[in-house]
Design a protein around this motif. Structure first.
Motif, PDB file in Angstrom:
ATOM      1  N   LEU A   8       0.825  -1.201   0.000  1.00  0.00           N
ATOM      2  CA  LEU A   8       0.000   0.000   0.000  1.00  0.00           C
ATOM      3  C   LEU A   8       0.864   1.257   0.000  1.00  0.00           C
ATOM      4  N   GLN A   9       1.901   1.268   0.814  1.00  0.00           N
ATOM      5  CA  GLN A   9       2.761   2.441   0.885  1.00  0.00           C
ATOM      6  C   GLN A   9       3.460   2.686  -0.445  1.00  0.00           C
ATOM      7  N   MET A  10       3.856   1.610  -1.131  1.00  0.00           N
ATOM      8  CA  MET A  10       4.460   1.766  -2.445  1.00  0.00           C
ATOM      9  C   MET A  10       3.444   2.351  -3.427  1.00  0.00           C
ATOM     10  N   SER A  11       2.197   1.872  -3.348  1.00  0.00           N
ATOM     11  CA  SER A  11       1.147   2.399  -4.216  1.00  0.00           C
ATOM     12  C   SER A  11       0.868   3.865  -3.901  1.00  0.00           C
ATOM     13  N   PHE A  12       0.829   4.192  -2.607  1.00  0.00           N
ATOM     14  CA  PHE A  12       0.602   5.588  -2.211  1.00  0.00           C
ATOM     15  C   PHE A  12       1.718   6.483  -2.732  1.00  0.00           C
ATOM     16  N   ARG A  13       2.955   5.998  -2.633  1.00  0.00           N
ATOM     17  CA  ARG A  13       4.097   6.801  -3.058  1.00  0.00           C
ATOM     18  C   ARG A  13       4.029   7.067  -4.570  1.00  0.00           C
ATOM     19  N   MET A  14       3.727   6.020  -5.345  1.00  0.00           N
ATOM     20  CA  MET A  14       3.616   6.192  -6.793  1.00  0.00           C
ATOM     21  C   MET A  14       2.440   7.103  -7.137  1.00  0.00           C
ATOM     22  N   HIS A  15       1.336   6.931  -6.410  1.00  0.00           N
ATOM     23  CA  HIS A  15       0.158   7.769  -6.631  1.00  0.00           C
ATOM     24  C   HIS A  15       0.478   9.234  -6.387  1.00  0.00           C
ATOM     25  N   ASP A  16       1.144   9.527  -5.274  1.00  0.00           N
ATOM     26  CA  ASP A  16       1.451  10.915  -4.938  1.00  0.00           C
ATOM     27  C   ASP A  16       2.456  11.521  -5.906  1.00  0.00           C
ATOM     28  N   LEU A  17       3.440  10.732  -6.313  1.00  0.00           N
ATOM     29  CA  LEU A  17       4.423  11.239  -7.269  1.00  0.00           C
ATOM     30  C   LEU A  17       3.755  11.625  -8.583  1.00  0.00           C
ATOM     31  N   PHE A  18       2.869  10.749  -9.052  1.00  0.00           N
ATOM     32  CA  PHE A  18       2.198  11.049 -10.318  1.00  0.00           C
ATOM     33  C   PHE A  18       1.245  12.232 -10.166  1.00  0.00           C
ATOM     34  N   CYS A  19       0.521  12.282  -9.035  1.00  0.00           N
ATOM     35  CA  CYS A  19      -0.410  13.387  -8.806  1.00  0.00           C
ATOM     36  C   CYS A  19       0.332  14.711  -8.690  1.00  0.00           C
ATOM     37  N   ASP A  20       1.471  14.705  -8.014  1.00  0.00           N
ATOM     38  CA  ASP A  20       2.261  15.932  -7.897  1.00  0.00           C
ATOM     39  C   ASP A  20       2.753  16.383  -9.267  1.00  0.00           C
ATOM     40  N   TRP A  21       3.204  15.423 -10.071  1.00  0.00           N
ATOM     41  CA  TRP A  21       3.655  15.767 -11.430  1.00  0.00           C
ATOM     42  C   TRP A  21       2.497  16.309 -12.258  1.00  0.00           C
ATOM     43  N   LEU A  22       1.351  15.621 -12.182  1.00  0.00           N
ATOM     44  CA  LEU A  22       0.190  16.054 -12.946  1.00  0.00           C
ATOM     45  C   LEU A  22      -0.288  17.425 -12.489  1.00  0.00           C
ATOM     46  N   GLY A  23      -0.282  17.651 -11.184  1.00  0.00           N
ATOM     47  CA  GLY A  23      -0.690  18.956 -10.680  1.00  0.00           C
ATOM     48  C   GLY A  23       0.239  20.071 -11.124  1.00  0.00           C
ATOM     49  N   HIS A  24       1.532  19.769 -11.198  1.00  0.00           N
ATOM     50  CA  HIS A  24       2.513  20.781 -11.598  1.00  0.00           C
ATOM     51  C   HIS A  24       2.383  21.124 -13.081  1.00  0.00           C
ATOM     52  N   TYR A  25       2.082  20.121 -13.897  1.00  0.00           N
ATOM     53  CA  TYR A  25       2.004  20.330 -15.353  1.00  0.00           C
ATOM     54  C   TYR A  25       0.561  20.196 -15.861  1.00  0.00           C
ATOM     55  N   TYR A  26      -0.396  20.570 -15.027  1.00  0.00           N
ATOM     56  CA  TYR A  26      -1.808  20.320 -15.355  1.00  0.00           C
ATOM     57  C   TYR A  26      -2.222  21.000 -16.658  1.00  0.00           C
ATOM     58  N   PHE A  27      -1.925  22.274 -16.804  1.00  0.00           N
ATOM     59  CA  PHE A  27      -2.341  22.998 -18.007  1.00  0.00           C
ATOM     60  C   PHE A  27      -1.566  22.518 -19.235  1.00  0.00           C
ATOM     61  N   GLN A  28      -0.319  22.113 -19.030  1.00  0.00           N
ATOM     62  CA  GLN A  28       0.439  21.557 -20.151  1.00  0.00           C
ATOM     63  C   GLN A  28      -0.163  20.237 -20.617  1.00  0.00           C
ATOM     64  N   VAL A  29      -0.637  19.432 -19.649  1.00  0.00           N
ATOM     65  CA  VAL A  29      -1.288  18.167 -20.015  1.00  0.00           C
ATOM     66  C   VAL A  29      -2.576  18.439 -20.777  1.00  0.00           C
ATOM     67  N   LYS A  30      -3.337  19.439 -20.340  1.00  0.00           N
ATOM     68  CA  LYS A  30      -4.560  19.810 -21.051  1.00  0.00           C
ATOM     69  C   LYS A  30      -4.238  20.198 -22.490  1.00  0.00           C
ATOM     70  N   ARG A  31      -3.257  21.051 -22.666  1.00  0.00           N
ATOM     71  CA  ARG A  31      -2.866  21.471 -24.014  1.00  0.00           C
ATOM     72  C   ARG A  31      -2.348  20.288 -24.819  1.00  0.00           C
TER      73      ARG A  31
END
Length: 242
Positions: A8-31
């Motif tokens: 679970l902790q490994m899944s949480f870590r991967m989830h948070d890493l991806f969410c942080d990346w997605l949040g940082h580049y959210y508008f770029q991902v939209k474009r």
């Protein structure tokens, strides 16, 4: 229990890493999604790939439809973020479906089969996959053309929402088309029923989660996630709900 917590902790870590990346580049991902959507129109120049474009559009439509109820059932940060990308994913779906639909509608070799399915009074519904595909594509176009803020303002919020509810009818036609295109079979019929039933069940759970085991498991995972994010706040060992 320790191995489960580690997983679970490994899944949480991967989830948070991806969410942080997605949040940082959210508008770029939209474009980026919009760029990919527009580039997909080059598929008109590759008619041999129109079937694959139809498969991609069908898979994307299923993902978009299931995203909303699943985000309400599980309330995962990643699903909430993906909800904000539905418009861009919907545009990509519309373009992929257009390449697929227009590619076949403009193919002279397909015209006799299509006209037969439209005009015949002998054929049953299960023998008209092209007709269901045409109906699905027809309903896709107004959704595609109004997937912008200008259309929302011109139509008004209430009318725009009513128009977007036609996505359920369109999706039903698309599912029927997808599972009948290779001919009616027991397997295709079962798969179609499973898909539609799963979606209806997910919508019901999103409205009211009456499955107590699922509620308890969600609560336990949420508490484990809080422990992962704030390990110093609770040192007790949670027990998996029965």
């Amino acid at each position: 229990m320790t191995s489960l917590r580690s997983l679970l902790q490994m899944s949480f870590r991967m989830h948070d890493l991806f969410c942080d990346w997605l949040g940082h580049y959210y508008f770029q991902v939209k474009r980026g999604l919009l760029i990919v959507a527009h580039l997909s129109l080059f598929g008109f120049f590759f008619p041999d790939l129109r079937h694959q474009f139809g498969e991609l559009s069908g898979n994307l439509l299923i993902a978009i439809l299931f995203l909303s109820p699943l985000s309400k059932i599980f309330r995962v940060r990643l699903l909430q973020q993906l909800m904000g990308l539905r418009r861009e994913m919907g545009i990509l779906f519309g373009y992929l479906a257009s390449v697929h639909g227009i590619g076949y509608l403009t193919d002279p070799l397909m015209t006799p089969y299509f006209l037969e399915q439209v005009n015949s009074v002998v054929l049953g519904w299960w023998e008209r996959p092209l007709l269901f595909g045409f109906l699905a594509f027809t309903l896709t176009l107004p959704l595609l053309f109004t997937s912008n803020n200008l259309a929302n303002r011109l139509l008004g919020g209430r009318n725009w929402k009513w128009l977007n509810r036609t996505v359920y009818v369109m999706a039903l036609f698309a599912v029927i088309h997808r599972f009948l295109i290779n001919g009616l079979s027991i397997q295709a019929l079962i798969e179609m029923i499973i898909l539609v039933t799963a979606y209806i069940f997910a919508k019901i759970l999103a409205w009211r989660n009456f499955l107590s085991p699922l509620v308890r498991i969600n609560g336990w995972i949420a508490s484990e996630y809080q422990r992962f994010r704030h390990p110093s706040q609770d040192a007790s060992s949670p027990v998996i709900p029965a």
